[in-house]
Design a protein around this motif. Structure first.
Motif, short mmCIF file in Angstrom:
data_model
loop_
_atom_site.label_atom_id
_atom_site.label_comp_id
_atom_site.label_asym_id
_atom_site.label_seq_id
_atom_site.Cartn_x
_atom_site.Cartn_y
_atom_site.Cartn_z
N LYS A 225 -16.58 20.21 -2.22
CA LYS A 225 -18.14 19.79 -1.47
C LYS A 225 -17.22 19.37 0.64
O LYS A 225 -16.27 18.95 1.01
CB LYS A 225 -18.82 18.21 -1.39
CG LYS A 225 -19.70 18.47 -0.90
CD LYS A 225 -20.12 16.97 -1.57
CE LYS A 225 -21.52 16.14 -0.70
NZ LYS A 225 -22.14 15.48 -1.40
N GLY B 243 -18.97 18.57 4.19
CA GLY B 243 -19.71 17.87 4.38
C GLY B 243 -21.29 18.10 3.60
O GLY B 243 -21.17 16.81 2.52
N SER B 244 -22.03 17.93 3.74
CA SER B 244 -23.11 17.43 2.86
C SER B 244 -23.39 19.18 1.78
O SER B 244 -24.16 19.16 0.49
CB SER B 244 -24.17 18.08 3.24
OG SER B 244 -24.73 18.56 4.48
N ASN B 245 -22.51 20.24 2.14
CA ASN B 245 -22.54 21.22 1.31
C ASN B 245 -21.74 21.57 -0.01
O ASN B 245 -20.07 21.25 0.15
CB ASN B 245 -22.44 22.59 2.14
CG ASN B 245 -23.90 22.82 3.21
OD1 ASN B 245 -24.97 22.59 2.97
ND2 ASN B 245 -23.89 22.64 3.97
N GLU C 244 -25.76 21.61 -8.59
CA GLU C 244 -26.67 21.60 -7.19
C GLU C 244 -26.52 22.34 -6.51
O GLU C 244 -25.73 23.60 -6.93
CB GLU C 244 -25.42 20.35 -6.63
CG GLU C 244 -23.58 21.02 -7.10
CD GLU C 244 -23.11 20.05 -7.72
OE1 GLU C 244 -23.92 18.81 -8.85
OE2 GLU C 244 -22.35 20.79 -8.80
#
Length: 154
Positions: A33, A35-37, A74
């Motif tokens: 992961k 950041g948010s990705n 995810e």
């Protein structure tokens, strides 16, 4: 959510036959992961070097497998690439291939006051590696190696 190790294992299983049948080598898999990705990164190579078309073939094959089996909950980005000139040394065969090459090694704990070693990998016997640093040889037990990679000499 599956662990990173579980995902890596599933991806290795998905790719194993395809990689072998096409003369590739699976160098590494990362599921990280940033950041948010989330990123699923596959590093592959082959004798003579891997090119963009090879990466594309692996990516297309893996994408199809991932769509069918859907092991990752995810959203993520899939990246397939070469390990680059400073490829990581992970498996015993990586170290054996790297003998007589310049390497950079970090250790979990200091050895003679240092945790970083760069020099010529003289030997590897599955238990320890011997690196020539300057005019001295440094023996490092494989169990103490945190990371290792090929290094470019400028």
């Amino acid at each position: 959510m599956a662990t990173q190790a579980q995902i890596k294992s599933v991806i290795e299983d998905m790719l194993k036959d395809f990689i072998e049948q096409n003369g590739f080598e699976l160098v590494d898999i990362e599921y990280v992961k940033e950041g948010s990705n989330w990123f699923l990164r596959v590093y592959a190579d082959k004798e003579g070097g891997i090119d963009i078309d090879d990466c594309s073939r692996i990516s297309e094959y893996l994408s199809t497998q991932l769509d069918e089996k859907d092991p990752i909950v995810e959203a993520y980005f899939l990246e397939v690439s070469s390990p680059g000139a400073e490829r990581p040394l992970k498996k015993p065969q990586d170290y054996h291939k790297a003998v007589n090459s310049h390497v950079f090694v970090t250790t979990y704990e200091p050895i003679d006051g240092s945790k970083e070693f760069e020099g010529l990998l003289l030997s590897f016997d599955d238990e320890e590696l011997v690196i020539e640093i300057g005019k001295k040889n440094k023996t490092i037990p494989i169990t103490k190696v945190a990371s290792a990679r090929l290094a470019i000499v400028f």
